[in-house]
Design an enzyme around this catalytic site. Structure first.
Site, mmCIF file in Angstrom:
data_model
loop_
_atom_site.group_PDB
_atom_site.id
_atom_site.type_symbol
_atom_site.label_atom_id
_atom_site.label_comp_id
_atom_site.label_asym_id
_atom_site.label_seq_id
_atom_site.Cartn_x
_atom_site.Cartn_y
_atom_site.Cartn_z
ATOM 1 N N HIS A 123 50.672 -34.314 13.443
ATOM 2 C CA HIS A 123 50.878 -34.087 12.138
ATOM 3 C C HIS A 123 51.540 -35.275 11.230
ATOM 4 O O HIS A 123 51.048 -35.517 10.031
ATOM 5 C CB HIS A 123 51.282 -32.705 11.637
ATOM 6 C CG HIS A 123 52.718 -32.665 11.644
ATOM 7 N ND1 HIS A 123 53.490 -32.026 12.471
ATOM 8 C CD2 HIS A 123 53.479 -33.031 11.028
ATOM 9 C CE1 HIS A 123 54.771 -31.906 12.418
ATOM 10 N NE2 HIS A 123 54.905 -32.257 11.205
ATOM 11 N N ASP A 153 50.416 -30.804 19.282
ATOM 12 C CA ASP A 153 51.087 -31.493 18.101
ATOM 13 C C ASP A 153 51.720 -32.564 18.441
ATOM 14 O O ASP A 153 52.737 -32.935 17.860
ATOM 15 C CB ASP A 153 51.859 -30.648 16.937
ATOM 16 C CG ASP A 153 51.915 -31.320 15.593
ATOM 17 O OD1 ASP A 153 51.181 -32.247 15.367
ATOM 18 O OD2 ASP A 153 52.769 -30.800 15.113
ATOM 19 N N SER A 226 60.139 -34.202 11.756
ATOM 20 C CA SER A 226 59.170 -34.003 12.740
ATOM 21 C C SER A 226 58.677 -35.079 13.589
ATOM 22 O O SER A 226 58.904 -36.243 13.120
ATOM 23 C CB SER A 226 57.881 -33.622 12.110
ATOM 24 O OG SER A 226 57.752 -32.442 11.265
#
Length: 488
Positions: A123, A153, A226
């Site tokens: 993402h 992911d 992230s």
């Protein structure tokens, strides 16, 4: 000189022994009392050169006119950002033209090899036109995308450098215990190369994916973290920081990192093939519950109960609906999640032994795995049909045989069979366990049912066998599941 007796010489050594024991006890006590590392500074200094900030640029369309001036009304990341975006979109004139603009996003990553492979979250780089990597030294390099896996992911990037890059090794996430110290590093809220520390709060967390195996930690993780690494105290990456649980968008001490056990397998496939290649068994499954185990005579409440076997490797190997998969490739199967992960991690084309529980005993089957990515659209096998029969009231349900007319009306297919649930008494166990009008019962007691008499016979068989419940295979909108209902 007369030597001391043996006992006397040993007695003379006793104070020295006591002193040594006291020193050892003091060291152990100090370590236990301290409980935390004296500092994370050495660890941070060691791994920092391999941790990177990631900036992506994406072209998006925006509307022109008085409502949009080409710039953000509120700062990006503000709690009001979504509110104002929705408000402006609702009030945009229908004929207002759109114009492209550049949008930037921030994330983290880490280098895993000296030749420039970098791991991050999918993402972070999804739909990006440009990806720029900033190193701890301040140098910047453009990155190209090698491959992504939306299921976990994860993404793999590559940069070209004229000299070897510092990198960090993978660690064994399975060795991480709840309570162990960990350190996160990344680019939280754009504040690059930031370090936070905490402990492993929980293991084996699942959020939404079939292949999830998250480490939960209270090390501070925020937007921008992230894709960054979660380190053990040896400087090994045991997780990829991916998500947080938060009511306000900031860290409240519940962060999740995809375990290195999952990540290493995915990243190795992306590096080799540019895509994932997961094993595929070709079954639909559900967990074994207490009442299901009782209904089929299974002593242990574990394994994966097969609800459907469409065309594929499992069908070719002789797997049947109603089988309980107990072991896969020599490893015990605890539940459906475990089986999905075991199969997904297996090599495509590999032949494995699989032990199933069927008709009160175990059988061993050999299955050659297919590839999940090319089999996502597999169509379940059609169920056998049956002859018409009168309606019947059984186990709190009114049921009828699926006739060709009913099959056509419900769009079940020309070969559809089984028993249609027409009504379910709201005070019945069947209603409590989720059966509803329109459901189709195709099996009872792990045998096909084509008439109401078949169902009644299976119920009597269960009673005679001393079973307190019977297992029904129920389909709703084509999706199968097993339901155990009491027969006593």
């Amino acid at each position: 000189m007369r030597p001391l007796p043996r006992q006397a010489s040993e007695w003379r050594l006793f104070p020295a022994v006591l002193l040594a024991l006291a020193l050892l006890f003091a060291q152990v006590s100090g370590a236990l009392a301290r409980g935390t590392p004296e500092s994370f500074a050495d660890l941070a200094e060691k791994v920092s050169p391999a941790v990177v900030n990631i900036t992506t640029t994406t072209t998006v369309a925006t509307a022109t006119g008085p409502q949009f001036d080409g710039g953000p009304i509120v700062p990006e990341g503000s709690p009001f950002e979504d509110f104002f975006r929705d408000f402006m979109e609702r009030n945009r004139p229908g004929d207002a033209p759109r114009r492209p603009r550049r949008s930037s996003a921030l994330g983290s990553g880490f280098v895993i090899s000296e030749d420039g492979f970098i791991v991050t979250n999918n993402h972070v780089i999804a739909e990006a036109d440009e990806i720029m990597i900033e190193f701890y030294s301040g140098n910047e390099l453009p990155a190209t995308l090698v491959g992504t896996d939306p299921n976990t992911d994860l993404a793999l990037l590559k940069v070209e450098s004229d000299k070897p890059l510092a990198f960090v090794p993978w660690g064994n996430s399975d060795a991480a215990r709840v309570g162990d110290w960990v350190m996160a590093m990344g680019n939280p809220l754009g504040q690059g190369f930031s370090v936070s520390a905490g402990i492993v709060s929980a293991r084996g967390r699942a959020l939404s994916g079939s292949y999830d195996d998250f480490i939960q930690t209270d090390a501070a993780i925020n937007r921008g973290n992230s894709g960054g690494p979660l380190f053990n105290l040896d400087g090994e990456v045991i997780g990829v920081n991916t998500a947080i649980l938060s009511p306000n968008g900031g860290s409240i001490g519940i962060g999740f990192a995809m375990s290195s056990r999952v990540a290493t397998n995915v990243i190795n496939q992306l590096k080799e093939f540019g895509e994932t290649r997961r094993g595929w068994l070709g079954v639909r499954i559900q967990d074994v519950t207490d009442d299901v185990a009782n209904a089929i005579g299974l002593e242990q409440v574990r394994g994966a109960l097969v609800t459907d076997v469409p065309e594929g490797p499992a069908l070719d190997a002789g797997v049947k609906a109603g089988d309980v998969i107990m072991t896969f490739d020599g490893v015990d199967v605890e539940d459906t999640r475990a089986l999905v992960q075991q199969v997904g991690n297996a090599d495509v084309g590999k032949s494995v032994r699989m032990k199933v529980f069927r008709d009160g005993k175990t059988e061993t089957l050999m299955v050659t795995l297919g590839r999940r990515e090319t089999a996502e659209g597999a169509v379940p096998a059609a169920q056998p049909g049956g002859a018409p029969a009168p309606d019947a009231d059984v186990l709190g349900m009114t049921i009828a045989v699926v006739t060709p007319e009913i099959a056509a009306e419900m769009d079940l297919g020309a070969d559809a069979g089984g028993l249609l649930v027409k009504e379910v008494a709201e005070d019945s166990e069947a209603f409590e366990k989720g059966l509803r009008a329109g459901d189709i019962i195709t099996q009872a007691g792990q045998a096909d049912v084509a008439t109401t008499a078949d169902l009644s016979a299976r119920i009597e068989d269960a009673k005679e066998a001393g079973r307190s419940s019977i297992l029904l295979l129920v389909r709703r909108s084509g999706e199968p599941r097993f339901v155990a209902l009491s027969v006593q």
